[in-house]
Design an enzyme around this catalytic site. Structure first.
Site, mmCIF file in Angstrom:
data_model
loop_
_atom_site.group_PDB
_atom_site.id
_atom_site.type_symbol
_atom_site.label_atom_id
_atom_site.label_comp_id
_atom_site.label_asym_id
_atom_site.label_seq_id
_atom_site.Cartn_x
_atom_site.Cartn_y
_atom_site.Cartn_z
ATOM 1 C CE LYS A 137 -5.074 -2.158 1.046
ATOM 2 N NZ LYS A 137 -3.828 -2.740 1.428
ATOM 3 C CB THR A 154 -0.902 0.018 1.248
ATOM 4 O OG1 THR A 154 -1.653 -1.189 1.279
ATOM 5 C CG2 THR A 154 -1.846 1.196 1.209
ATOM 6 C CE LYS A 170 1.272 3.032 5.084
ATOM 7 N NZ LYS A 170 1.722 1.811 4.427
#
Lengths: 292, 292, 292, 292
Positions: free
Chosen positions: B171, B95, B240
């Site tokens: 994603k 990711t 994040k």
């Protein structure tokens, strides 16, 4: 069983029809009697008032738009309250405030009558196919008596509590969660479009993976395709339920930031004149803000 | 097929093992080589560097924690970039930011190498059982070459676009949507508790009805039971990804109010010292605010 | 002039005293009569009811905590409504809902009585020194009659509209703006503390520059010093005014994101048991979230 | 005193002119030299590079648009860093990130040079009249040397800390507070308009009472009159400062809900194509949402 059904909207009519199809004798009431005609033609008795409908019924269902309507048919002149048989159970299926649900529970308890809150998840098409989901709460004896009826009209009955008000809380939570799906898919769609990602591919991936639930499969395409008319659940009704969950939370000092965001979306949507759209139209506001 | 796999964390190791079980020859690399030992004992070759791993591989997978790690193994000294065979395809499963994904795509295109972005949905347990969901994007020729590998390691591969960056967007959107489920269930749980409604009954009703998807079934109980340790996906990593989706949206001037609420939840959670908890711990903040 | 004053709280008592000091004859009423004693000792007549107070008064002031109190003394048994002289003017100084202000205006207009909404800005100390700011609205003839009284009790009277409800809107806006100052200074203070910047130096710089207004000079130190007790304006009253501005905005479909943030702060504050604190205590929640 | 001034934008030029008027010898530098011409015609020396400007200067001022510009003139080829006299002080007036301010402080400290962060509040007109407010931070010896210069160019210098980074935090906080005034007045204006309340009367009342500070008097009329062009402070610069305060807060895990709302306003504004407007244009979005 003698069953009274008050409220012949799209949901109520579909549910009542299923009860009748299961062999029960229905008396039906609606403020504007024309809407009850299809049920009457199918064999139901047209009652002249909520009290008239309730007389001799073992169970009295109410499925109405809001608190005001439920109060009127319950506590009003010729309301059901005075006409309930000793053994009768009032089954409230409407999405109403927690406060009203508590008032209904207390009133019936004081009068020695049964009361079950049985709000449902599902749209009119699901109601017609007896595919609703029922969240039921009430004292065990009342619950036992109406359970066969609830099973006839739904695909599943979950007894969630003894206190009716908690079924009301749960229904408001369910609609809150749907509203968060609408908003979150709306934000995702705005980002996808502006990124050049095809939103249908996005939905296909998501609902083929860990988001493969009806709530995403139903609302996702509405938002991505911008299909907000005709409404399945009108925007002002969605706003009403958002207001009810915020009220319930405020009464308990619970801050719900997502519900607050949704609240603002409804205000903006109504300022745009979208009262005739489906409540999922708030899912288009992220895109509007992003000018896509 | 000769396959290189870079990144031997919980996810990478599980995926690599499935590729090996399907008969492929693996060379593996990890910055701290001990973590590669189980794979090596199972027959993989331990590479001395990303470049060493990539040499003679038809496909080079990277599955790493963040942009910095992917940049290091790709562009760094002894990075995979210089060692890719002419026919090789770099498959990026991490990711990462949309910007880095665009940079990788451009770099490989300029160098005449294949590149497929193939981020996955699923936790380590799903990876071990080859039950991941893959969102793949890349040019058709590269995609064709790696598709058999992707199918081996997942339960479903969805080709979502030609441009790799769009798989990256997707994603980030998926993780954003998971974070909204966490927050919304957290708010629901706070209201339920303060209302006296049993949150397990709430979840049972919801996931038995239109919310019957893994995302609710997985995260709902974690939040309701307050089981945030050990982390399945650590809170700083969740933060994040929230940062990445907000960055992607900011670059396109897309306002995402729900993502903004989640952003604040992560900040508060980190101020409480919750770095060691699962990211679903942000779902407990609504309850903390309500003092339940 | 014969003046009636209903509501002997901290604000009302101070204002009434100034009117008396200017030579007017006062009759005063309070639900709990003890609180009226100081005024009575200073020469006011103690009325037995709102109606009794209003009789023969040229102006009847109400300064009460909320809508319910104003409704009770106006429309209730022995309310002022039935006792107003033909030439009398009702001067409503309380912070009340726009809806109630509209109802008062309509009722008095229908009855041929004068009505002026005259909410004030300022705390009890300012009231005692006749330093309040009055936002007045009403028909010109009524306004003319009470203007000398308003000037006696304030440092400035601004006639903001003819429609009384608009003074009510303005008062709610003013309190909304104060609440945004509280929240924004609270966020600034949290960041300053965690940065090692001295918050007193921060305030000194800001209020010495373009923020040199009482609203920053009054609330800044309260927040930075955490001095929330005893309350100058109790937190539940601040929440009530936030609720009123949101209601007024909701009735017109106006989304106010800052007011929504403040709404949540009040809920969190009340969950912490801070009902006895000053409303500026919500300015400490940013710091609490940041664990400073 | 020999003074270097780097950055000849509207702010820098006005400040430099005041320094020169006080009798100091200026060498000036600007990336595009034409903008320095007025100062040169007034007697300043045109430097060929930041290093050239800094040579033999006792104080080197930088007043530039953003971090990138400050980094370029400081650390770049021919940057001021290598040319600073032993006794020279770098005075950074730009609004920059806390991180860059820390880096500048550390670099100068390691090199044995003086450094003072001295960001200002005020627009170009205030700069021209030496009416700025300076928030200064730095070691005492450096501060002493530049204080006479700071006093010449401002109406007030507040020494807020020893650590330069804290002046940077304070400047970001000040701009954050201005942005909250813009948003809150924007919401107030939307509600006023939809209520029929005249927004000029609203402002007159507020700024005549406890909101009588320049921040309300300056921004209130801009918002109420919708006068966003030409910009006094361009919207993308305002967004940059919002980004900087959020970054500073994120680094310390401080959640700032108001700053988050403002962040979204900037994104929406930029999606509408408002880059050429004053940053106060975000104060018109509440009205846009309410369709007034």
């Amino acid at each position: 069983m003698n069953v009274a059904f008050i409220g012949m909207g799209a949901m109520g009519s579909a549910i009542a029809r299923n009860l009748m199809a299961a062999g029960h004798r229905l008396s039906v009431y609606n403020r504007t009697p024309e809407r009850a005609r299809p049920l009457v033609e199918a064999g139901a008795r047209l009652a002249a008032s909520p009290a008239d409908a309730a007389r001799e019924a073992a169970a009295v269902f109410t499925m109405l738009a809001d608190d005001q309507a439920v109060e009127a048919v319950t506590f009003g002149a010729d309301g059901l309250l005075g006409a309930l048989d000793e053994a009768a159970v009032h089954v409230s299926m409407s999405t109403i405030s927690v406060a009203l649900c508590e008032r209904l529970a207390a009133t019936h308890r004081d009068a020695g009558r049964g009361f079950v809150a049985a709000p449902v998840l599902g749209r009119p098409a699901a109601a017609a196919q007896a595919k609703l989901f029922v969240a039921a709460a009430g004292e065990a004896s009342a619950m036992t008596r109406v359970m066969p009826l609830l099973e006839v009209l739904s695909q599943r009955v979950t007894v969630v509590a003894e206190s009716p008000a908690q079924a009301s809380v749960l229904k408001l939570i369910a609609n809150f969660l749907i509203s968060t799906v609408i908003e979150s898919v709306g934000e995702a769609h705005a980002l996808a479009r502006k990124s050049g990602l095809d939103s249908h591919a996005m939905l296909e991936f998501l609902t083929g993976a860990i988001f493969n639930a009806p709530v995403y499969k139903t609302y996702g395409p509405l938002i991505v395709d911008g299909k907000f008319e005709p409404p399945g659940f009108a925007l002002p009704l969605g706003q009403k339920d958002n207001r009810l969950v915020l009220q319930a939370a405020e009464a308990l000092n619970v801050a719900m930031p997502f519900a607050a965001v949704v609240r603002e979306r409804f205000l903006v949507a109504r300022s745009q004149g979208w009262d005739g759209r489906d409540w999922s139209a708030i899912g288009s506001l992220a895109g509007r803000d992003a000018a896509v």
